[in-house]
Design an enzyme around this catalytic site. Structure first.
Site, PDB file in Angstrom:
ATOM      1  CD  GLU A  77       9.776  -5.012   1.099  1.00  0.00           C
ATOM      2  OE1 GLU A  77       8.994  -5.752   0.478  1.00  0.00           O
ATOM      3  OE2 GLU A  77      10.048  -3.848   0.735  1.00  0.00           O
TER       4      GLU A  77
ATOM      5  CD  GLU B 104       7.037  -9.715  -2.685  1.00  0.00           C
ATOM      6  OE1 GLU B 104       6.411  -8.653  -2.846  1.00  0.00           O
ATOM      7  OE2 GLU B 104       8.226  -9.858  -3.022  1.00  0.00           O
TER       8      GLU B 104
END
Length: 323
Positions: free
Chosen positions: A185, A190
């Site tokens: 990932e 974020e």
């Protein structure tokens, strides 16, 4: 630059089925819309202010060749291209104890008619297609386009509020049958709650600790993130991944600097994702100050050649069967 390490992963993943169809793409144009699914809804929501677009945002594309893009052009209220994207649906918590149900409804994900896709989290009681009832809804887009290497960038306007978790990220296209975290990932960006900080993180299997590793940089740009447009990107090569905000790098991870036991799962195609989560182990739950309606806008997603390596990214088509 500071390095964050999160154990376990902030994003355990649901197993998915896929069918891979390699293709060569030079440009992607939005096509047909997705149909919304039926559900039971009770709504109490107050809209948040509409952001003012900022036309000039620093990027990191000088000397790069554009290979793939989605500019999210189209009629307001319609779905983004079903050829490029599909909406993941469900309310099972996604391994993070998240509180939202993801839907494909226009009220959660649609083009705004101004060249953006809007992903909207709403405080409402909703029973999704999986039969799970939640008190929040939102949307999560998964690309059918796979990318290996290159410079990947999105121009985004992210909301802030306690319990909000906007993200632009990737998963290895081999999520099935390998599963998570063996797919790998890449969190391109974020953001959490009301923090002025953007996080960039790599996740994958740790063969020493038999766990999931999380390593990467973070930065807090002047003026924070909320209420302004920013570009978020990574320069991805076979030996390193470097993170950017507004065209400026703020940290790199290389194969040589990976922690002992951390497996490099980044020499294979990945699928891009855009989502706005609500609650979960990392951000915590919303509170009385959290807006009832919060919208993340994405102006574009673009993939360029990498100036670091000079390599044109490998582009393919890997459509996961979401059932």
């Amino acid at each position: 630059m500071s390095i964050s390490s999160k154990y376990p992963s902030t994003r355990a993943r649901k197993t998915l089925l896929l069918a891979a169809i390699p293709i060569s793409l030079l440009a992607l144009v939005p096509l047909a819309s997705n149909a919304a699914s039926a559900a039971t809804v009770t709504t109490t929501a107050t809209a948040t202010p509409t952001p003012t677009p900022v036309p000039s945002i620093s990027s990191n594309v000088a000397g790069r060749k554009l290979v793939v893009s989605d500019e999210f052009s189209g009629t307001a209220g319609t779905a983004p291209s079903s050829y490029i994207w599909q909406a993941i649906q469900g309310g099972g918590g996604w391994g993070n104890n998240e509180l939202e149900t993801y839907t494909n409804r226009a009220s959660n994900v649609s083009l705004d008619g101004k060249g953006d896709v809007a992903i909207t989290a709403r405080k409402e009681t909703y029973t999704g297609k999986d039969g799970i009832t939640r008190n929040y809804t939102s949307a999560r887009l998964l690309s059918n386009v796979s990318v290996k290497y290159g410079y990947i960038e999105a121009r985004m306007f992210v909301p802030q509020g306690q319990g909000l978790w906007p993200a632009f990220w990737t998963l290895g296209s081999d999520i099935y049958p390998k599963g998570y975290p063996y797919s790998g990932e890449i969190d391109i960006m974020e953001a959490l709650n009301k923090m002025p900080t953007v996080f960039g993180t790599l996740h994958g299997p740790d063969s020493v600790h038999q766990s999931v590793y999380g390593v990467g940089p973070k930065t807090s740009p002047a003026g924070g993130l909320a209420g302004a447009w920013h570009t978020y990107g990574i320069d991805w090569t076979s030996t390193a991944i470097t993170w950017f905000i507004d065209g400026k790098s703020y940290g790199s991870i290389t194969k040589a600097t990976m922690p002992a036991g951390a497996v490099w799962e980044f020499d294979k195609p990945h699928l891009m994702q855009l989502n706005l989560a609500v609650g979960g182990n990392w951000p915590g739950s919303p509170d009385a100050t959290t807006p009832a309606v919060s919208t993340m806008l994405v102006d574009y997603v673009r993939v360029y050649s990498s100036t670091t390596s000079g390599v044109t990214p490998a582009i393919g088509y890997t459509k996961i069967n979401l059932g």
